[in-house]
Design a protein around this motif. Structure first.
Motif, PDB file in Angstrom:
ATOM      1  N   VAL A 418       0.523  -0.970   0.183  1.00 41.51           N
ATOM      2  CA  VAL A 418      -0.061   0.089   0.127  1.00 41.51           C
ATOM      3  C   VAL A 418       0.733   1.663  -0.220  1.00 41.51           C
ATOM      4  O   VAL A 418       0.943   2.365  -0.453  1.00 41.51           O
ATOM      5  CB  VAL A 418      -0.654  -0.062   1.563  1.00 41.51           C
ATOM      6  N   ASN A 419       1.661   1.358   0.787  1.00 44.82           N
ATOM      7  CA  ASN A 419       2.663   2.601   1.443  1.00 44.82           C
ATOM      8  C   ASN A 419       3.634   2.760  -0.028  1.00 44.82           C
ATOM      9  O   ASN A 419       3.911   4.035  -0.553  1.00 44.82           O
ATOM     10  CB  ASN A 419       3.480   2.595   2.118  1.00 44.82           C
ATOM     11  N   ASP A 420       4.926   1.757  -0.280  1.00 44.95           N
ATOM     12  CA  ASP A 420       5.180   2.052  -1.666  1.00 44.95           C
ATOM     13  C   ASP A 420       5.178   0.906  -3.124  1.00 44.95           C
ATOM     14  O   ASP A 420       5.536   1.621  -4.578  1.00 44.95           O
ATOM     15  CB  ASP A 420       6.714   1.001  -1.046  1.00 44.95           C
ATOM     16  N   PRO A 441      -2.137   0.503   7.003  1.00 46.92           N
ATOM     17  CA  PRO A 441      -3.235   1.302   5.906  1.00 46.92           C
ATOM     18  C   PRO A 441      -4.327   0.570   4.947  1.00 46.92           C
ATOM     19  O   PRO A 441      -4.222  -0.978   4.810  1.00 46.92           O
ATOM     20  CB  PRO A 441      -1.734   2.138   4.867  1.00 46.92           C
ATOM     21  N   SER A 442      -4.913   1.212   4.111  1.00 43.27           N
ATOM     22  CA  SER A 442      -5.971   1.018   2.608  1.00 43.27           C
ATOM     23  C   SER A 442      -5.393   1.747   1.880  1.00 43.27           C
ATOM     24  O   SER A 442      -4.859   2.281   1.473  1.00 43.27           O
ATOM     25  CB  SER A 442      -7.300   1.256   3.389  1.00 43.27           C
ATOM     26  N   LEU A 443      -5.807   0.582   1.216  1.00 43.73           N
ATOM     27  CA  LEU A 443      -5.511   1.494  -0.976  1.00 43.73           C
ATOM     28  C   LEU A 443      -6.668   2.058  -0.908  1.00 43.73           C
ATOM     29  O   LEU A 443      -6.336   3.502  -1.795  1.00 43.73           O
ATOM     30  CB  LEU A 443      -5.965   0.271  -2.038  1.00 43.73           C
ATOM     31  N   LEU A 444      -7.775   2.769  -0.124  1.00 45.00           N
ATOM     32  CA  LEU A 444      -8.681   3.639  -0.377  1.00 45.00           C
ATOM     33  C   LEU A 444      -9.098   4.936   0.417  1.00 45.00           C
ATOM     34  O   LEU A 444      -8.477   4.386   1.388  1.00 45.00           O
ATOM     35  CB  LEU A 444      -9.889   2.299  -0.100  1.00 45.00           C
ATOM     36  N   ASN A 445      -9.600   5.670  -0.078  1.00 45.66           N
ATOM     37  CA  ASN A 445     -10.067   7.379   0.879  1.00 45.66           C
ATOM     38  C   ASN A 445     -11.119   6.936   1.353  1.00 45.66           C
ATOM     39  O   ASN A 445     -11.963   5.987   0.634  1.00 45.66           O
ATOM     40  CB  ASN A 445      -9.169   8.110   0.131  1.00 45.66           C
ATOM     41  N   ASN A 538     -26.642   0.146  13.634  1.00 50.95           N
ATOM     42  CA  ASN A 538     -26.641  -1.908  14.110  1.00 50.95           C
ATOM     43  C   ASN A 538     -24.988  -2.095  13.724  1.00 50.95           C
ATOM     44  O   ASN A 538     -24.893  -3.530  14.585  1.00 50.95           O
ATOM     45  CB  ASN A 538     -27.773  -2.729  12.934  1.00 50.95           C
ATOM     46  N   ASN A 539     -24.400  -2.190  12.985  1.00 48.80           N
ATOM     47  CA  ASN A 539     -22.975  -2.529  12.620  1.00 48.80           C
ATOM     48  C   ASN A 539     -21.956  -1.561  13.085  1.00 48.80           C
ATOM     49  O   ASN A 539     -20.324  -1.756  12.408  1.00 48.80           O
ATOM     50  CB  ASN A 539     -23.031  -2.533  11.101  1.00 48.80           C
ATOM     51  N   GLU A 540     -21.940  -0.334  13.944  1.00 49.21           N
ATOM     52  CA  GLU A 540     -20.773  -0.037  14.111  1.00 49.21           C
ATOM     53  C   GLU A 540     -20.336   1.222  13.323  1.00 49.21           C
ATOM     54  O   GLU A 540     -19.321   2.069  13.616  1.00 49.21           O
ATOM     55  CB  GLU A 540     -20.269  -0.402  15.343  1.00 49.21           C
ATOM     56  N   PHE A 541     -20.008   0.423  11.993  1.00 45.72           N
ATOM     57  CA  PHE A 541     -19.545   1.486  11.161  1.00 45.72           C
ATOM     58  C   PHE A 541     -19.945   0.472   9.217  1.00 45.72           C
ATOM     59  O   PHE A 541     -20.728  -0.513   9.577  1.00 45.72           O
ATOM     60  CB  PHE A 541     -17.735   0.708  11.304  1.00 45.72           C
ATOM     61  N   ILE A 542     -19.825   1.465   8.809  1.00 49.42           N
ATOM     62  CA  ILE A 542     -19.930   1.123   7.249  1.00 49.42           C
ATOM     63  C   ILE A 542     -18.766   0.784   6.350  1.00 49.42           C
ATOM     64  O   ILE A 542     -17.945   2.207   5.967  1.00 49.42           O
ATOM     65  CB  ILE A 542     -20.861   1.928   6.511  1.00 49.42           C
ATOM     66  N   SER A 543     -19.059   0.554   5.278  1.00 48.24           N
ATOM     67  CA  SER A 543     -17.522   0.373   4.208  1.00 48.24           C
ATOM     68  C   SER A 543     -18.525   1.748   2.683  1.00 48.24           C
ATOM     69  O   SER A 543     -18.904   0.847   2.334  1.00 48.24           O
ATOM     70  CB  SER A 543     -18.350  -1.028   3.382  1.00 48.24           C
ATOM     71  N   ILE A 564     -20.691  12.352  11.405  1.00 44.97           N
ATOM     72  CA  ILE A 564     -20.160  11.032  10.563  1.00 44.97           C
ATOM     73  C   ILE A 564     -18.833  11.560   9.934  1.00 44.97           C
ATOM     74  O   ILE A 564     -18.500  12.879  10.355  1.00 44.97           O
ATOM     75  CB  ILE A 564     -20.443  10.211   9.660  1.00 44.97           C
ATOM     76  N   ASN A 565     -17.808  10.531  10.262  1.00 44.56           N
ATOM     77  CA  ASN A 565     -16.480  10.816   9.938  1.00 44.56           C
ATOM     78  C   ASN A 565     -15.884   9.487   9.048  1.00 44.56           C
ATOM     79  O   ASN A 565     -16.582   8.521   8.473  1.00 44.56           O
ATOM     80  CB  ASN A 565     -15.422  11.195  10.720  1.00 44.56           C
ATOM     81  N   PHE A 566     -14.826   9.776   8.244  1.00 42.10           N
ATOM     82  CA  PHE A 566     -13.750   9.109   7.701  1.00 42.10           C
ATOM     83  C   PHE A 566     -12.589   8.271   8.586  1.00 42.10           C
ATOM     84  O   PHE A 566     -12.050   9.823   8.832  1.00 42.10           O
ATOM     85  CB  PHE A 566     -14.328   9.734   6.359  1.00 42.10           C
ATOM     86  N   GLU A 567     -12.823   7.325   7.956  1.00 40.63           N
ATOM     87  CA  GLU A 567     -10.891   6.717   8.208  1.00 40.63           C
ATOM     88  C   GLU A 567     -10.851   5.789   6.924  1.00 40.63           C
ATOM     89  O   GLU A 567     -12.323   5.079   6.423  1.00 40.63           O
ATOM     90  CB  GLU A 567     -10.955   6.164  10.008  1.00 40.63           C
ATOM     91  N   SER A 568      -9.540   5.786   6.726  1.00 40.79           N
ATOM     92  CA  SER A 568      -9.060   4.661   6.439  1.00 40.79           C
ATOM     93  C   SER A 568      -7.946   3.918   6.258  1.00 40.79           C
ATOM     94  O   SER A 568      -6.756   4.259   6.962  1.00 40.79           O
ATOM     95  CB  SER A 568      -8.378   5.888   5.118  1.00 40.79           C
TER      96      SER A 568
END
Length: 646
Positions: A418-420, A441-445, A538-543, A564-568
Motif C-alpha cells: 500500500v505504501n510503496d 493502511p488501506s488502498l482506498l480513501n 446496527n453495525n457500528e461502521f459502514i463501508s 459522521i467521519n471517515f477513516e481509512s
C-alpha cells in the motif's frame, strides 16, 4: 412523612420532594429545640436546595424571599447541634440516623469538620459495628485522610473491601456511581491481600472472581500472577458448583457434512440449539480454490455483503440484561451470548470444513498460499508476497507457532504494498517494528464511515433505541422495538404523543429528520439518511464504497454536518478490536493472548494439550481467512474505482 433527600441533578426534587420541602419550611419554628440528627440533616438538605435556587416553581416572590431568610437561620441550628457532638455521644447520634440519611451524616461529618473532635478508636468502633458504613465514609476525602490508619485496618479486616476496590478500579458501571477515596496508608500489598482474602472467603461472587482473574496490573492496583491464577481456579470451582446444581440452560451447536443432502445448507434451530449441515456432494463438485475461499463469504457468512466481519461483538446483539446488568471489567472486550454463539459456530464450521477438505485431498493451507502466490498475481498483477504455511505432518503446537509469524508477515507485506506500490522482501527483513492492526493502511480513501458527535448520538437514540419513549403510542402499545419501526409500519400523528415528548419531536423536526404533513402525520424527512444511520447503529461502521453513488452523496453531506467521519485502514475499529481480543492483552484484559503465549513459550505444553493447540490453530486459521477476505476486498474495490476513473 418522607424525609427530603438531596440530589445533585436539579430537577429530581422538583415534583417528587416539593411538598416535603414546602412542608418543612412552612412549619419551621426558630424557637423549637432541635435534638434529632435526622431533622438536622433534612434542614441541611433544604438549605442546599434554597441556596442553589431550587424550590417549587409555583412559589411567589414573597415565598421565595421568605424561604431564603429561613434557610439562613438553618445554619445556626445545624452548627449548634453539630458542635455538641463528641466521643461521648457520637455512638448514640449515629445509631439514631435513619437508613436513608446514613450517607448524608458522613457528609455533615466531613463538611463541618466534626471528624477533628472524634477519636480514631471511636470511628473504629462505629465502623466495626456498622459494616456498611465504610462505603459511605469513603466518599469523603478529608475523613479518609484524617483516619487513614484506622480505615486501612478496617478495610483489611472486611471481605466486603475487595468489592469496593474492584468497583473503584476495575468494574465497568453503566451509570454514574459515587467516587470513593482510599487512604494513602493502604499499600498495593494491602490491596492484594484484601483481594486474596476475598477469594478465600465462603461463596465469593463468580463475577468478581472473573474480574480478578483478568486484572492488568497498574500503579493503583497490582495483582500477582499467583493471585490471578488462584482466582481462576476458584472461579472454575464455583462454576462447577453451578453446573452440578443443574441451574442455567444448555446451548448446543452442531456442524456437519452430509453425503446425501442436495441442499447446500440445511439449518435447524430449536430453542437454544442450532444444527447446520452442509452438502458434501456440492463441495466435491465445486472444489476450485476460488470457490473454496468464497464459501467463507457466501456459505459460512464470516462477512456480510459490505465485507464487514460478522463475527465481531456488537452491542446491538446484546440483551438488556447483558448490556446493563451483567458485571464486566472496564478494560474487557465486551461479549455476550450473541458473540459466543457466532464464535462457537464459526469455529465448528472451520474445523468441519478443514477436515472435509482433507478427505478430498485439499489442504486449506495450500488454498491460502495460492491466494497470495497465484491469485493476486494473475488477477491484479500484485507480486512479491512470500508466505509459507505450516506443513501437513507437523503437530498442532508446531502449526500454531509457525502460522503466527506468517500472519504478521502477510500484514506487513500488504502494508508495504500500500505504501510503496511493491513488496521488497529485503527491506521487510530489516524491519523490526511491532505490528498494530489499527495502523495497517488501506488502498482506498474514505474506506470506513463512523458515527460522530452529539447529533449522531441523539438522532440514533430517538430512532433506534428500545429505551426511547417515541416508540410507544397508546393505539399500538409496545408492538415495535423503536421509533423507526413504528414509523415504517404505522400512520403516526404528532397528537398521538403526550406533551412531555413534544420537545423530542421538535428537535427531530428542526434538524430535518422528520416532517409533519397537513394532517399532522409524521413522515421521515430523508429516507437515505435514516437508512445510513440505521446501518451505523446496527453495525457500528459502514463501508463507504459499498454504497451506490447517490447514497455516498448523502454520506458526504452528513460529514459536512459533522454527523459522521471517515477513516481509512485495512480493518475497521471493531475489527481491530476483534483481532486484538484473540491475539493479545494490550487492549483488553480478558483477551485470549494467543500471540504472546505462543511467541513467548507460555502456551500449554503437555501431551494432553494437543487438543487445545488444535482449537487454537483453528482460531489462527480463521483470522488468516478473514485477512484474505479483507485484502481481496481492498484490491477488488481499488481496481473497480480505478476503472471508473479511467
Amino acid at each position: 412523612m418522607e424525609r427530603v433527600q438531596y440530589y445533585e441533578i436539579n430537577d429530581l426534587p422538583i415534583g417528587y420532594h416539593v411538598e416535603s420541602i414546602e412542608r418543612v419550611i412552612k412549619s419551621f419554628d426558630k424557637n423549637k429545640k432541635y435534638d434529632d440528627i435526622n431533622d438536622i440533616i433534612e434542614l441541611n438538605n433544604i438549605r442546599k436546595y434554597i441556596e442553589k435556587g431550587i424550590y417549587p416553581n409555583y412559589w411567589s416572590p414573597e415565598e421565595i424571599s421568605m424561604s431564603r431568610q429561613t434557610s439562613k437561620l438553618y445554619m445556626g441550628i445545624i452548627g449548634k447541634f453539630l458542635g455538641c457532638i463528641s466521643d461521648k455521644n457520637i455512638e448514640k447520634v449515629f445509631e439514631s440516623v435513619e437508613i436513608c440519611y446514613k450517607s448524608s451524616f458522613w457528609e455533615l461529618f466531613n463538611d463541618f469538620n466534626i471528624y477533628k473532635k472524634i477519636s480514631p478508636n471511636m470511628i473504629k468502633y462505629i465502623l466495626h459495628k456498622s459494616e456498611n458504613s465504610i462505603y459511605d465514609l469513603l466518599k469523603y476525602k478529608k475523613i479518609v485522610n484524617y483516619y487513614g490508619k484506622t480505615i486501612r485496618e478496617e478495610l483489611l479486616s472486611n471481605n466486603f473491601s475487595a468489592k469496593l476496590i474492584l468497583d473503584k478500579y476495575e468494574v465497568y458501571h453503566n451509570h454514574n456511581i459515587d467516587n470513593i477515596y482510599l487512604p494513602q496508608e493502604l499499600t498495593l500489598t494491602d490491596k492484594e491481600e484484601i483481594i486474596r482474602n476475598y477469594i478465600d472467603s465462603p461463596n465469593p461472587n463468580p463475577n468478581y472472581l472473573r474480574i480478578i482473574k483478568n486484572i492488568n496490573s497498574t500503579n493503583e492496583l497490582s495483582i500477582s500472577d499467583k493471585t490471578r491464577l488462584y482466582a481462576k481456579r476458584k472461579l472454575e470451582e464455583e462454576t462447577n458448583k453451578i453446573f452440578e446444581s443443574k441451574s442455567g440452560f444448555t446451548m448446543e451447536t452442531i456442524v456437519g457434512f452430509s453425503e446425501t443432502q442436495e441442499e447446500i445448507i440445511d439449518t435447524n434451530i430449536t430453542g437454544n440449539n442450532c444444527e447446520v449441515i452442509y452438502s458434501q456432494k456440492w463441495l466435491k463438485e465445486n472444489k476450485d480454490y476460488n470457490t473454496l475461499l468464497n464459501n467463507f463469504i457466501y456459505i459460512f457468512r464470516f462477512v456480510d455483503m459490505q465485507m464487514r466481519i460478522t463475527l465481531i461483538s456488537k452491542i446491538q446483539e446484546m440483551g438488556i440484561l447483558e448490556k446493563n446488568i451483567l458485571m464486566r471489567s472496564k478494560k474487557a472486550y465486551v461479549t455476550g451470548s450473541g458473540f459466543d454463539r457466532k464464535d462457537i459456530l464459526s469455529r465448528l464450521q472451520l474445523t468441519a470444513y478443514y477436515a472435509e477438505l482433507k478427505r478430498i485431498d485439499i489442504r486449506l493451507e495450500d488454498v491460502i498460499e495460492w491466494f497470495f502466490k497465484d491469485y493476486l498475481v494473475n488477477e491484479f498483477g500484485i507480486s512479491g508476497f512470500n508466505i509459507k504455511m505450516p506443513s501437513e505432518n507437523s503437530l498442532y503446537l508446531e502449526k500454531c507457532t509457525t502460522i503466527l509469524p506468517q500472519m504478521e508477515s502477510i500484514l506487513k507485506q500488504f502494508s508495504m504494498y500500500v505504501n510503496d506500490g511493491d513488496i521488497d522482501q529485503e527491506l521487510l527483513q530489516m524491519s523490526s517494528n511491532h505490528l498494530f492492526f489499527k495502523d495497517i493502511p488501506s488502498l482506498l480513501n474514505k474506506k470506513y464511515v463512523y458515527g460522530y458527535g452529539d447529533e449522531f448520538k441523539l438522532a440514533t437514540y430517538y430512532f433506534f433505541s428500545d429505551q426511547c419513549m417515541l416508540s410507544y403510542i397508546e393505539k399500538v402499545e409496545d408492538r415495535y422495538k423503536n421509533f423507526y419501526e413504528l414509523l415504517r409500519n404505522e400512520k403516526v400523528n404528532i397528537n398521538d404523543y403526550r406533551e412531555y415528548l413534544q420537545n423530542d419531536l421538535n428537535w427531530l423536526i428542526n434538524n430535518h429528520y422528520i416532517r409533519i404533513d397537513n394532517e399532522g402525520y409524521i413522515e421521515i424527512y430523508d429516507d437515505k439518511k435514516i437508512y445510513i444511520l440505521n446501518d451505523l447503529c446496527n453495525n457500528e461502521f459502514i463501508s463507504y464504497w459499498k454504497y451506490p453513488s447517490e447514497m455516498r452523496e448523502t454520506i458526504d453531506i452528513m460529514e459536512l454536518k459533522n454527523i459522521i467521519n471517515f477513516e481509512s485502514s485495512l480493518f475497521s475499529k471493531p475489527e481491530c478490536d476483534y483481532f486484538n481480543y484473540y491475539l493479545n492483552r494490550a487492549s483488553f484484559n480478558n483477551g485470549l493472548n494467543l500471540r504472546n503465549n505462543y511467541s513467548h513459550g507460555t502456551q500449554p505444553n503437555g501431551d494432553e494439550d494437543e487438543k487445545t493447540h488444535e482449537s487454537n490453530y483453528m482460531i489462527f486459521l480463521r483470522l488468516v481467512i478473514l485477512i484474505i477476505i479483507k485484502v481481496n476486498d481492498e484490491v477488488c474495490l481499488n481496481d473497480e474505482i480505478s476503472k471508473r476513473k479511467s
